[in-house]
Scaffold this motif. Structure first.
Motif, PDB file in Angstrom:
ATOM      1  N   ASN A   7      -4.421  21.304  19.216  1.00  0.00           N
ATOM      2  CA  ASN A   7      -5.655  20.975  18.497  1.00  0.00           C
ATOM      3  C   ASN A   7      -6.936  21.483  19.143  1.00  0.00           C
ATOM      4  OD1 ASN A   7      -4.686  19.340  16.165  1.00  0.00           O
ATOM      5  ND2 ASN A   7      -3.734  18.206  17.834  1.00  0.00           N
ATOM      6  N   SER A   8      -6.860  22.144  20.287  1.00  0.00           N
ATOM      7  CA  SER A   8      -8.086  22.594  20.957  1.00  0.00           C
ATOM      8  C   SER A   8      -8.392  24.065  20.692  1.00  0.00           C
ATOM      9  CB  SER A   8      -7.983  22.344  22.466  1.00  0.00           C
ATOM     10  OG  SER A   8      -6.966  23.140  23.027  1.00  0.00           O
ATOM     11  N   LYS A   9      -7.718  24.681  19.755  1.00  0.00           N
ATOM     12  CA  LYS A   9      -7.946  26.103  19.484  1.00  0.00           C
ATOM     13  C   LYS A   9      -9.371  26.353  18.991  1.00  0.00           C
ATOM     14  CE  LYS A   9      -3.616  26.944  20.344  1.00  0.00           C
ATOM     15  NZ  LYS A   9      -3.267  27.006  21.738  1.00  0.00           N
ATOM     16  N   SER A  10      -9.963  25.372  18.314  1.00  0.00           N
ATOM     17  CA  SER A  10     -11.309  25.561  17.782  1.00  0.00           C
ATOM     18  C   SER A  10     -12.361  24.753  18.547  1.00  0.00           C
ATOM     19  CB  SER A  10     -11.341  25.177  16.303  1.00  0.00           C
ATOM     20  OG  SER A  10     -10.972  23.825  16.145  1.00  0.00           O
ATOM     21  N   GLY A  11     -12.006  24.157  19.661  1.00  0.00           N
ATOM     22  CA  GLY A  11     -12.973  23.400  20.440  1.00  0.00           C
ATOM     23  C   GLY A  11     -12.337  22.221  21.140  1.00  0.00           C
ATOM     24  N   HIS A  12     -13.174  21.452  21.810  1.00  0.00           N
ATOM     25  CA  HIS A  12     -12.684  20.309  22.580  1.00  0.00           C
ATOM     26  C   HIS A  12     -12.143  19.217  21.643  1.00  0.00           C
ATOM     27  CE1 HIS A  12     -16.967  19.647  21.820  1.00  0.00           C
ATOM     28  NE2 HIS A  12     -16.657  18.377  21.726  1.00  0.00           N
ATOM     29  N   VAL A  13     -11.308  18.349  22.238  1.00  0.00           N
ATOM     30  CA  VAL A  13     -10.627  17.299  21.484  1.00  0.00           C
ATOM     31  C   VAL A  13     -10.910  15.959  22.155  1.00  0.00           C
ATOM     32  CG1 VAL A  13      -8.377  16.480  20.670  1.00  0.00           C
ATOM     33  CG2 VAL A  13      -8.790  18.935  20.871  1.00  0.00           C
ATOM     34  N   SER A  14     -11.220  14.955  21.353  1.00  0.00           N
ATOM     35  CA  SER A  14     -11.507  13.631  21.913  1.00  0.00           C
ATOM     36  C   SER A  14     -10.210  12.900  22.251  1.00  0.00           C
ATOM     37  CB  SER A  14     -12.322  12.797  20.921  1.00  0.00           C
ATOM     38  OG  SER A  14     -11.522  12.422  19.821  1.00  0.00           O
ATOM     39  N   LEU A  15     -10.280  12.068  23.271  1.00  0.00           N
ATOM     40  CA  LEU A  15      -9.118  11.252  23.639  1.00  0.00           C
ATOM     41  C   LEU A  15      -8.730  10.312  22.508  1.00  0.00           C
ATOM     42  CD1 LEU A  15      -9.414  10.153  27.361  1.00  0.00           C
ATOM     43  CD2 LEU A  15      -7.892  11.819  26.319  1.00  0.00           C
ATOM     44  N   SER A  16      -9.719   9.785  21.798  1.00  0.00           N
ATOM     45  CA  SER A  16      -9.400   8.846  20.719  1.00  0.00           C
ATOM     46  C   SER A  16      -8.585   9.519  19.622  1.00  0.00           C
ATOM     47  CB  SER A  16     -10.668   8.219  20.142  1.00  0.00           C
ATOM     48  OG  SER A  16     -11.519   9.205  19.616  1.00  0.00           O
ATOM     49  N   GLY A  76     -20.675  13.768  27.057  1.00  0.00           N
ATOM     50  CA  GLY A  76     -21.581  13.496  25.956  1.00  0.00           C
ATOM     51  C   GLY A  76     -20.924  12.780  24.803  1.00  0.00           C
ATOM     52  N   ALA A  77     -21.745  12.416  23.825  1.00  0.00           N
ATOM     53  CA  ALA A  77     -21.262  11.660  22.668  1.00  0.00           C
ATOM     54  C   ALA A  77     -20.221  12.437  21.875  1.00  0.00           C
ATOM     55  CB  ALA A  77     -22.439  11.292  21.765  1.00  0.00           C
ATOM     56  N   GLN A  78     -20.381  13.739  21.827  1.00  0.00           N
ATOM     57  CA  GLN A  78     -19.415  14.577  21.103  1.00  0.00           C
ATOM     58  C   GLN A  78     -18.445  15.250  22.075  1.00  0.00           C
ATOM     59  OE1 GLN A  78     -19.319  14.590  17.745  1.00  0.00           O
ATOM     60  NE2 GLN A  78     -20.950  13.066  17.905  1.00  0.00           N
ATOM     61  N   GLY A  79     -18.252  14.645  23.232  1.00  0.00           N
ATOM     62  CA  GLY A  79     -17.419  15.222  24.281  1.00  0.00           C
ATOM     63  C   GLY A  79     -15.943  15.154  23.974  1.00  0.00           C
ATOM     64  N   GLY A  80     -15.187  15.643  24.892  1.00  0.00           N
ATOM     65  CA  GLY A  80     -13.740  15.646  24.747  1.00  0.00           C
ATOM     66  C   GLY A  80     -13.109  16.431  25.885  1.00  0.00           C
ATOM     67  N   TYR A  81     -11.939  16.977  25.614  1.00  0.00           N
ATOM     68  CA  TYR A  81     -11.190  17.687  26.645  1.00  0.00           C
ATOM     69  C   TYR A  81     -10.725  19.042  26.141  1.00  0.00           C
ATOM     70  CZ  TYR A  81     -11.041  13.614  29.651  1.00  0.00           C
ATOM     71  OH  TYR A  81     -11.391  12.581  30.478  1.00  0.00           O
ATOM     72  N   LEU A  82     -10.564  19.952  27.087  1.00  0.00           N
ATOM     73  CA  LEU A  82      -9.981  21.269  26.871  1.00  0.00           C
ATOM     74  C   LEU A  82      -8.998  21.525  27.997  1.00  0.00           C
ATOM     75  CD1 LEU A  82     -13.226  23.335  26.185  1.00  0.00           C
ATOM     76  CD2 LEU A  82     -11.451  22.779  24.501  1.00  0.00           C
ATOM     77  N   LEU A  83      -8.046  22.413  27.779  1.00  0.00           N
ATOM     78  CA  LEU A  83      -7.191  22.857  28.867  1.00  0.00           C
ATOM     79  C   LEU A  83      -8.055  23.660  29.825  1.00  0.00           C
ATOM     80  CD1 LEU A  83      -4.002  24.024  26.928  1.00  0.00           C
ATOM     81  CD2 LEU A  83      -4.340  21.878  28.157  1.00  0.00           C
ATOM     82  N   ASN A  84      -7.814  23.518  31.104  1.00  0.00           N
ATOM     83  CA  ASN A  84      -8.595  24.215  32.114  1.00  0.00           C
ATOM     84  C   ASN A  84      -8.079  25.625  32.374  1.00  0.00           C
ATOM     85  OD1 ASN A  84     -10.814  24.190  33.882  1.00  0.00           O
ATOM     86  ND2 ASN A  84      -9.461  23.820  35.621  1.00  0.00           N
ATOM     87  N   LYS A  85      -6.880  25.905  31.904  1.00  0.00           N
ATOM     88  CA  LYS A  85      -6.288  27.238  32.030  1.00  0.00           C
ATOM     89  C   LYS A  85      -5.351  27.449  30.852  1.00  0.00           C
ATOM     90  CE  LYS A  85      -3.207  25.361  35.573  1.00  0.00           C
ATOM     91  NZ  LYS A  85      -2.778  25.491  36.955  1.00  0.00           N
TER      92      LYS A  85
END
Length: 148
Positions: free
Chosen positions: A20-29, A60-69
């Motif tokens: 799900n992170s192909k288009s950007g960061h993903v929230s934990l929720s 940030g409010a619209q934050g999330g996670y991405l793979l680091n590599k």
């Protein structure tokens, strides 16, 4: 060897993140909701993954996670070690404190070392990308099935 719940959830969440992170960061929720995992538990899991350099967080409010590599550079061994420490079977004890240290040496070389070699062979050679690809293949098959 038993894979802990923490490692199972971590691997599950990373597959989800990778997909799900192909288009950007993903929230934990969103990861938690899709996989039926507690957000609070995932926060602990992702803190360990972040410390290990597997994921990076966006604040940030619209934050999330991405793979680091790239996903093909992340092994299952690396994930498990980040979450639970070593996955190897402990070395045979007793070579010094037993009347027959040769038995401990035989157990170590013929059982424990071979188990650890097999674990390394599997866990070091399966990447997050492999898991993602298998997930995509299985998910496409399930989406194409019709239920009556």
């Amino acid at each position: 060897m038993k894979i802990s719940k923490k490692s199972r959830y971590g691997i599950t969440a990373l597959i989800d993140l990778s997909v799900n992170s192909k288009s950007g960061h993903v929230s934990l929720s969103s990861i938690a909701e899709r996989n039926g995992i507690s957000t609070q538990y995932l926060e602990q899991v992702f803190a360990s993954l972040r410390r290990a350099g597997i994921v990076k967080s966006i604040k940030g409010a619209q934050g999330g996670y991405l793979l680091n590599k790239p996903a093909d550079k992340i092994t299952v061994a690396e994930i498990i070690e980040a979450l639970d420490g070593t996955y190897h079977v402990e070395e045979e004890q007793g070579t010094e404190n037993t009347e027959n240290p040769a038995i401990a040496i035989v157990i170590q070389s013929n059982v424990i070392d071979k188990i650890n070699e097999s674990l390394d062979h599997v866990l070091l050679n399966v990447s997050l990308e492999d898991l993602e690809n298998d997930y995509r293949s299985n998910n496409e098959f399930n989406e194409q099935m019709y239920y009556i």
